[in-house]
Design a protein around this motif. Structure first.
Motif, PDB file in Angstrom:
ATOM      1  N   PHE A 236       0.333  -1.446   0.210  1.00  0.00           N
ATOM      2  CA  PHE A 236       0.207  -0.273  -0.267  1.00  0.00           C
ATOM      3  C   PHE A 236       0.502   1.045   0.085  1.00  0.00           C
ATOM      4  O   PHE A 236       2.012   1.272   0.860  1.00  0.00           O
ATOM      5  CB  PHE A 236      -0.595   0.170   1.097  1.00  0.00           C
ATOM      6  CG  PHE A 236      -2.119  -0.453   1.110  1.00  0.00           C
ATOM      7  CD1 PHE A 236      -3.457  -0.438   1.312  1.00  0.00           C
ATOM      8  CD2 PHE A 236      -2.374  -2.249   1.550  1.00  0.00           C
ATOM      9  CE1 PHE A 236      -4.639  -1.477   1.699  1.00  0.00           C
ATOM     10  CE2 PHE A 236      -3.610  -3.368   1.926  1.00  0.00           C
ATOM     11  CZ  PHE A 236      -4.029  -2.547   1.308  1.00  0.00           C
ATOM     12  N   LEU A 237       0.705   2.386  -0.378  1.00  0.00           N
ATOM     13  CA  LEU A 237       0.870   3.843   0.018  1.00  0.00           C
ATOM     14  C   LEU A 237      -0.028   4.707   0.021  1.00  0.00           C
ATOM     15  O   LEU A 237      -1.361   5.056   0.129  1.00  0.00           O
ATOM     16  CB  LEU A 237       1.539   4.513  -2.226  1.00  0.00           C
ATOM     17  CG  LEU A 237       1.550   5.326  -1.979  1.00  0.00           C
ATOM     18  CD1 LEU A 237       3.180   6.077  -1.256  1.00  0.00           C
ATOM     19  CD2 LEU A 237       1.368   5.970  -3.489  1.00  0.00           C
ATOM     20  N   VAL A 238       0.368   5.474   0.853  1.00  0.00           N
ATOM     21  CA  VAL A 238      -0.140   6.129   2.275  1.00  0.00           C
ATOM     22  C   VAL A 238       0.295   7.598   2.089  1.00  0.00           C
ATOM     23  O   VAL A 238       1.269   7.740   2.260  1.00  0.00           O
ATOM     24  CB  VAL A 238      -0.782   5.528   3.683  1.00  0.00           C
ATOM     25  CG1 VAL A 238      -1.593   7.093   4.401  1.00  0.00           C
ATOM     26  CG2 VAL A 238      -0.864   4.210   3.888  1.00  0.00           C
ATOM     27  N   MET A 239      -0.584   8.246   1.331  1.00  0.00           N
ATOM     28  CA  MET A 239       0.034   9.558   1.581  1.00  0.00           C
ATOM     29  C   MET A 239      -1.018  10.752   1.203  1.00  0.00           C
ATOM     30  O   MET A 239      -1.866  11.105   1.300  1.00  0.00           O
ATOM     31  CB  MET A 239       0.511   9.659  -0.333  1.00  0.00           C
ATOM     32  CG  MET A 239       2.030  10.928  -0.516  1.00  0.00           C
ATOM     33  SD  MET A 239       1.854  10.722  -2.323  1.00  0.00           S
ATOM     34  CE  MET A 239      -0.042  10.982  -3.436  1.00  0.00           C
TER      35      MET A 239
ATOM     36  N   LEU B 220      -1.022   1.993  -9.676  1.00  0.00           N
ATOM     37  CA  LEU B 220      -1.633   1.601  -8.569  1.00  0.00           C
ATOM     38  C   LEU B 220      -3.315   1.887  -8.191  1.00  0.00           C
ATOM     39  O   LEU B 220      -3.667   2.672  -9.487  1.00  0.00           O
ATOM     40  CB  LEU B 220      -1.482   2.217  -7.216  1.00  0.00           C
ATOM     41  CG  LEU B 220       0.587   2.168  -7.036  1.00  0.00           C
ATOM     42  CD1 LEU B 220       0.393   3.458  -5.732  1.00  0.00           C
ATOM     43  CD2 LEU B 220       1.187   0.733  -6.738  1.00  0.00           C
ATOM     44  N   GLU B 221      -3.627   0.701  -7.652  1.00  0.00           N
ATOM     45  CA  GLU B 221      -4.643   1.139  -7.481  1.00  0.00           C
ATOM     46  C   GLU B 221      -5.638   2.012  -6.389  1.00  0.00           C
ATOM     47  O   GLU B 221      -5.160   1.390  -5.490  1.00  0.00           O
ATOM     48  CB  GLU B 221      -5.903  -0.383  -7.160  1.00  0.00           C
ATOM     49  CG  GLU B 221      -7.317  -0.205  -7.370  1.00  0.00           C
ATOM     50  CD  GLU B 221      -7.973  -1.965  -6.769  1.00  0.00           C
ATOM     51  OE1 GLU B 221      -9.158  -1.693  -5.990  1.00  0.00           O
ATOM     52  OE2 GLU B 221      -7.040  -2.631  -7.088  1.00  0.00           O
ATOM     53  N   LEU B 222      -6.012   3.362  -6.997  1.00  0.00           N
ATOM     54  CA  LEU B 222      -6.510   4.542  -6.076  1.00  0.00           C
ATOM     55  C   LEU B 222      -7.730   3.797  -5.231  1.00  0.00           C
ATOM     56  O   LEU B 222      -8.470   3.464  -6.181  1.00  0.00           O
ATOM     57  CB  LEU B 222      -6.557   5.354  -6.408  1.00  0.00           C
ATOM     58  CG  LEU B 222      -6.680   7.044  -5.753  1.00  0.00           C
ATOM     59  CD1 LEU B 222      -5.202   6.741  -4.886  1.00  0.00           C
ATOM     60  CD2 LEU B 222      -6.694   7.619  -6.504  1.00  0.00           C
ATOM     61  N   LEU B 223      -7.116   3.481  -3.687  1.00  0.00           N
ATOM     62  CA  LEU B 223      -8.909   2.975  -3.714  1.00  0.00           C
ATOM     63  C   LEU B 223      -9.957   4.384  -2.938  1.00  0.00           C
ATOM     64  O   LEU B 223      -9.777   5.171  -2.814  1.00  0.00           O
ATOM     65  CB  LEU B 223      -8.615   2.212  -1.683  1.00  0.00           C
ATOM     66  CG  LEU B 223      -7.599   0.862  -2.088  1.00  0.00           C
ATOM     67  CD1 LEU B 223      -7.813   0.554  -0.677  1.00  0.00           C
ATOM     68  CD2 LEU B 223      -7.908   0.015  -3.052  1.00  0.00           C
TER      69      LEU B 223
ATOM     70  N   LEU C 200     -12.406  13.834   4.200  1.00  0.00           N
ATOM     71  CA  LEU C 200     -12.727  13.024   3.333  1.00  0.00           C
ATOM     72  C   LEU C 200     -12.568  11.394   2.913  1.00  0.00           C
ATOM     73  O   LEU C 200     -13.838  11.351   2.645  1.00  0.00           O
ATOM     74  CB  LEU C 200     -13.823  14.488   2.405  1.00  0.00           C
ATOM     75  CG  LEU C 200     -13.640  15.503   2.236  1.00  0.00           C
ATOM     76  CD1 LEU C 200     -14.118  16.613   1.145  1.00  0.00           C
ATOM     77  CD2 LEU C 200     -14.941  15.812   3.066  1.00  0.00           C
ATOM     78  N   TRP C 201     -10.995  11.281   3.563  1.00  0.00           N
ATOM     79  CA  TRP C 201     -11.112   9.964   3.113  1.00  0.00           C
ATOM     80  C   TRP C 201     -11.884   8.798   4.319  1.00  0.00           C
ATOM     81  O   TRP C 201     -11.411   8.879   5.245  1.00  0.00           O
ATOM     82  CB  TRP C 201      -9.980  10.079   3.553  1.00  0.00           C
ATOM     83  CG  TRP C 201      -9.365   8.545   2.799  1.00  0.00           C
ATOM     84  CD1 TRP C 201      -9.210   8.216   1.525  1.00  0.00           C
ATOM     85  CD2 TRP C 201      -8.841   8.019   2.933  1.00  0.00           C
ATOM     86  NE1 TRP C 201      -8.889   6.852   1.156  1.00  0.00           N
ATOM     87  CE2 TRP C 201      -8.968   6.492   1.880  1.00  0.00           C
ATOM     88  CE3 TRP C 201      -8.853   7.123   4.817  1.00  0.00           C
ATOM     89  CZ2 TRP C 201      -8.497   5.611   2.887  1.00  0.00           C
ATOM     90  CZ3 TRP C 201      -8.464   6.225   4.644  1.00  0.00           C
ATOM     91  CH2 TRP C 201      -8.233   4.925   3.970  1.00  0.00           C
TER      92      TRP C 201
ATOM     93  N   GLY D 202      -5.713  13.584   0.610  1.00  0.00           N
ATOM     94  CA  GLY D 202      -5.186  12.566   0.943  1.00  0.00           C
ATOM     95  C   GLY D 202      -5.514  11.230   0.014  1.00  0.00           C
ATOM     96  O   GLY D 202      -6.992  11.107  -0.372  1.00  0.00           O
ATOM     97  N   GLY D 203      -4.922   9.898  -0.245  1.00  0.00           N
ATOM     98  CA  GLY D 203      -5.389   8.873  -0.372  1.00  0.00           C
ATOM     99  C   GLY D 203      -4.214   7.357  -0.059  1.00  0.00           C
ATOM    100  O   GLY D 203      -3.193   7.790   0.365  1.00  0.00           O
ATOM    101  N   VAL D 204      -5.205   6.537  -0.553  1.00  0.00           N
ATOM    102  CA  VAL D 204      -4.515   4.913  -0.364  1.00  0.00           C
ATOM    103  C   VAL D 204      -4.340   4.344  -1.530  1.00  0.00           C
ATOM    104  O   VAL D 204      -5.552   4.420  -2.197  1.00  0.00           O
ATOM    105  CB  VAL D 204      -4.684   4.770   1.151  1.00  0.00           C
ATOM    106  CG1 VAL D 204      -4.613   3.173   1.369  1.00  0.00           C
ATOM    107  CG2 VAL D 204      -4.828   4.985   2.685  1.00  0.00           C
ATOM    108  N   ALA D 205      -3.681   3.991  -1.966  1.00  0.00           N
ATOM    109  CA  ALA D 205      -3.540   2.580  -2.968  1.00  0.00           C
ATOM    110  C   ALA D 205      -2.096   1.756  -2.756  1.00  0.00           C
ATOM    111  O   ALA D 205      -1.741   1.823  -1.679  1.00  0.00           O
ATOM    112  CB  ALA D 205      -3.525   3.666  -4.162  1.00  0.00           C
ATOM    113  N   VAL D 206      -3.589   0.583  -3.608  1.00  0.00           N
ATOM    114  CA  VAL D 206      -2.656  -1.181  -3.817  1.00  0.00           C
ATOM    115  C   VAL D 206      -1.910  -1.072  -4.764  1.00  0.00           C
ATOM    116  O   VAL D 206      -2.149  -1.014  -5.923  1.00  0.00           O
ATOM    117  CB  VAL D 206      -3.916  -2.097  -3.101  1.00  0.00           C
ATOM    118  CG1 VAL D 206      -4.787  -2.056  -3.579  1.00  0.00           C
ATOM    119  CG2 VAL D 206      -3.383  -2.991  -2.278  1.00  0.00           C
TER     120      VAL D 206
END
Length: 272
Positions: free
Chosen positions: A186-189, A234-237, A246-247, A266-270
């Motif tokens: 995962f990328l958390v940014m 990546l697949e952005l969740l 709002l995340w 903010g975003g999280v992707a796998v």
């Protein structure tokens, strides 16, 4: 497992440092007068910086929970900042005690606090490193002891990429880290932006404080489309790259008028 790096008298207290300024935004005491003066100048110009810092911190808590609940048991947190409980490992290990966390920061001040707040029981470690040198971070002995690159990893890049200049190619840096991570990682940014302050002269002045006060890093605010590129491949969740509050909120979202001033995405992707 903490790398202290420098003696106290070697720490540069003549220039404001973003990690110590961020600590001030959060109401912390681990900063110097030079940091407080610069940070207060930013707050005077853009008081929304305080709720922005708080929103970034709350996003971290929610994102770490998602990563751990998805089965990840190892995290690399680059740009750790001065510890402010609950930290990444505290959130993660409250859900799964076997989670291992490697913290990285380039500020010796952070190192002086790591032993007391970030390191313990052999499952967490800290070392001094520079985001702009992926090879040295990924090849560091602390990473070698804590992180198994044959298993999914959570990579945390919170409020740090906006301190990387365009000419330092932040997208290429992110790609270098992601290339080393296996499928399922995962990328958390999070990243600051001026998208919500385009006509705000004070906001521009607040950004320039980092440059005018000769801070150890300058602030590069980027629009949504540029930040989105960091997630390429990546697949952005869901809900995608959005303002941090709002995340996947777990408490009532702030009123629309207040939200309009939160210049943090903010975003999280796998990695599939």
């Amino acid at each position: 497992m903490a790398e202290q790096g420098f003696a106290a008298d070697q720490i540069d207290t003549s220039r404001p440092h973003p990690a110590r300024m961020y600590n001030y935004y959060l109401g912390g005491k681990d900063n110097y007068e030079v940091d407080r003066e610069a940070a207060q100048r930013v707050i005077d110009l853009a008081p929304e910086l305080v709720p922005m810092a708080q929103a970034n911190r709350a996003f971290m808590h929610r994102a770490v929970k998602l990563v751990v609940e998805s089965g990840v048991r190892q995290i690399i947190d680059i740009g750790t900042g001065i510890p402010a409980s609950p930290n990444t490992h505290e959130v993660a290990q409250s859900l799964a005690p076997d989670v291992r966390v490697a913290y990285v920061d380039n500020d010796p001040i952070v190192a002086t606090h790591a032993g007391a707040h970030l390191v313990g029981a052999g499952s967490t470690g800290f070392f001094l490193g520079d985001l702009r040198d992926p090879a040295s971070i990924l090849g560091h002995p602390t990473i070698g002891k804590l992180i198994d690159f044959d298993q999914p990893v959570g990579l945390m890049l919170l409020a740090i990429l906006h301190f990387v200049r365009d000419d330092e190619d932040p997208a290429e840096l992110v790609a270098a880290y992601l290339d080393a991570l296996p499928v399922g990682s995962f990328l958390v940014m999070t990243h600051s932006t001026a998208d919500f302050h385009q006509a705000d002269a004070n906001w521009a002045q607040a950004r320039d404080v980092y440059k005018d006060r000769d801070a150890t890093a300058v602030l590069s605010l980027r629009p949504h489309d540029q930040i989105l590129r960091f997630f390429d491949g990546l697949e952005l969740l869901e809900p995608g790259l959005v303002q941090a509050p709002l995340w996947r909120p777990d408490t009532p979202v702030m009123p629309t008028e207040e939200l309009a001033h939160i210049g943090f995405y903010g975003g999280v992707a796998v990695k599939r």
